[in-house]
Write an enzyme that holds these catalytic residues in place. Structure first.
Site, PDB file in Angstrom:
ATOM      1  N   GLU A 126      31.315 -57.784  13.024  1.00 10.56           N
ATOM      2  CA  GLU A 126      31.168 -56.425  13.553  1.00 10.56           C
ATOM      3  C   GLU A 126      29.735 -56.008  13.216  1.00 10.56           C
ATOM      4  O   GLU A 126      29.389 -55.839  12.051  1.00 10.56           O
ATOM      5  CB  GLU A 126      32.176 -55.497  12.871  1.00 10.56           C
ATOM      6  CG  GLU A 126      31.980 -54.026  13.224  1.00 10.56           C
ATOM      7  CD  GLU A 126      32.807 -53.112  12.324  1.00 10.56           C
ATOM      8  OE1 GLU A 126      33.902 -53.511  11.867  1.00 10.56           O
ATOM      9  OE2 GLU A 126      32.342 -51.985  12.056  1.00 10.56           O
TER      10      GLU A 126
ATOM     11  N   ARG B  13      23.586 -49.244  13.265  1.00  6.63           N
ATOM     12  CA  ARG B  13      22.984 -48.337  12.284  1.00  6.63           C
ATOM     13  C   ARG B  13      21.508 -48.622  12.063  1.00  6.63           C
ATOM     14  O   ARG B  13      20.878 -47.944  11.255  1.00  6.63           O
ATOM     15  CB  ARG B  13      23.677 -48.493  10.923  1.00  6.63           C
ATOM     16  CG  ARG B  13      25.113 -48.088  10.926  1.00  6.63           C
ATOM     17  CD  ARG B  13      25.678 -48.202   9.526  1.00  6.63           C
ATOM     18  NE  ARG B  13      27.099 -48.357   9.605  1.00  6.63           N
ATOM     19  CZ  ARG B  13      27.866 -48.676   8.579  1.00  6.63           C
ATOM     20  NH1 ARG B  13      27.339 -48.872   7.393  1.00  6.63           N
ATOM     21  NH2 ARG B  13      29.162 -48.793   8.730  1.00  6.63           N
TER      22      ARG B  13
ATOM     23  N   LYS C 230      41.546 -48.711  12.605  1.00  3.51           N
ATOM     24  CA  LYS C 230      40.855 -49.020  11.353  1.00  3.51           C
ATOM     25  C   LYS C 230      41.187 -47.888  10.386  1.00  3.51           C
ATOM     26  O   LYS C 230      41.151 -46.720  10.775  1.00  3.51           O
ATOM     27  CB  LYS C 230      39.357 -49.059  11.648  1.00  3.51           C
ATOM     28  CG  LYS C 230      38.429 -48.968  10.463  1.00  3.51           C
ATOM     29  CD  LYS C 230      36.984 -49.103  10.958  1.00  3.51           C
ATOM     30  CE  LYS C 230      36.004 -48.762   9.856  1.00  3.51           C
ATOM     31  NZ  LYS C 230      34.640 -49.222  10.174  1.00  3.51           N
TER      32      LYS C 230
HETATM   33  C1  3PG Z   1      32.167 -49.974   7.733  1.00  8.56           C
HETATM   34  O1  3PG Z   1      31.288 -49.604   8.445  1.00  8.56           O
HETATM   35  O2  3PG Z   1      33.255 -50.331   8.199  1.00  8.56           O
HETATM   36  C2  3PG Z   1      31.953 -49.968   6.281  1.00  8.56           C
HETATM   37  O3  3PG Z   1      30.666 -49.572   5.962  1.00  8.56           O
HETATM   38  C3  3PG Z   1      32.231 -51.257   5.620  1.00  8.56           C
HETATM   39  O4  3PG Z   1      32.585 -50.905   4.360  1.00  8.56           O
HETATM   40  P1  3PG Z   1      32.134 -51.753   3.087  1.00  8.56           P
HETATM   41  O5  3PG Z   1      30.615 -51.885   3.177  1.00  8.56           O
HETATM   42  O6  3PG Z   1      32.570 -50.922   1.895  1.00  8.56           O
HETATM   43  O7  3PG Z   1      32.810 -53.081   3.153  1.00  8.56           O
END
Ligand code: 3PG
Length: 211
Positions: free
Chosen positions: A41, A45, A128
């Site tokens: 994914e 950003r 999610k």
């Molecule tokens: C996301 O965008 O889904 C999260 O930033 C991922 O979360 P994590 O960096 O805590 O795994």
């Protein structure tokens, strides 16, 4: 079109990646494949995200989705770049509707029962749950989804390898998302061997949990 449930059925882990440089895409694809985790994914950003998504999608060996998608326009751009699924941090009717128009599986984020009800009303069957760690971890997920027996969830946020067994033991958990195996620090230092190692470790943990 494949549904979200179909594309994630054999993919219990979704690496969530923040890419700063499009040049890193081929090595990342290679590292994820070597680790047995050919899925990513790509979060929208960074200025490089769309081009990196395009480059990663061109590798063909990796199933690439777009993350952090907040608008219908971003859906258009991500799908044009090759995104095969679309993940959002929260629930947006506009994003889900555009995904449906484009026949692309959507994975909208929820953190409350109200948001789950909105998602179900919009015909969404997989959400999610974000940020899962702050929402009480596996026990929090169990409580949140209890009133929604048909719902499938992808907990993401604050999850590491040691947490995987707990999440994957929750019946409604279809897959788990996380950045730990593609952490920004690893990407910045171009530690692709470590990305492969952590991916392999995650795959092994998931295989043990699901066997
Ligand atoms: C996301 O965008 O889904 C999260 O930033 C991922 O979360 P994590 O960096 O805590 O795994």
């Amino acid at each position: 079109m494949s549904t979200t449930a179909e594309i994630l059925r054999d993919r219990p882990i979704i690496p969530v990646v923040v890419i700063e440089s499009v040049d890193d895409s081929p090595r990342l694809a290679e590292a994820l494949c070597e680790g047995g985790l050919p899925c990513a994914e790509v979060t929208l950003r960074t200025p490089a995200a769309l081009d990196a998504l395009r480059a990663l999608a061109a590798e063909r060996s990796v199933l690439v989705g777009a993350g952090s998608v907040r608008t219908a326009e971003q859906v258009d751009r991500a799908v044009e770049a090759g995104a095969r699924f679309v993940v959002s941090p929260g629930f947006s009717d506009a994003v889900v509707a555009r995904c449906r128009e484009l026949d692309v599986p959507a994975l909208p984020g929820v953190a409350t029962a109200t948001e789950i009800m909105r998602a179900l009303d919009a015909g969404v069957e997989v959400v999610k749950v974000f940020p899962a760690g702050s929402l009480g971890g596996p026990d929090g997920i169990r409580g949140l989804v209890a009133p929604f027996p048909t719902l499938q969830v992808v907990p993401t946020g604050g999850i590491g390898p040691k947490d995987l067994p707990g999440y994957l033991a929750v019946p409604s958990v279809l897959a788990v998302g996380g950045s730990w195996m593609v952490a920004s620090s690893l990407m910045k230092a171009r530690r692709f061997d470590e990305i492969s190692r952590l991916s392999r470790e995650a795959v092994a943990i998931a295989a043990r949990c699901r066997s």
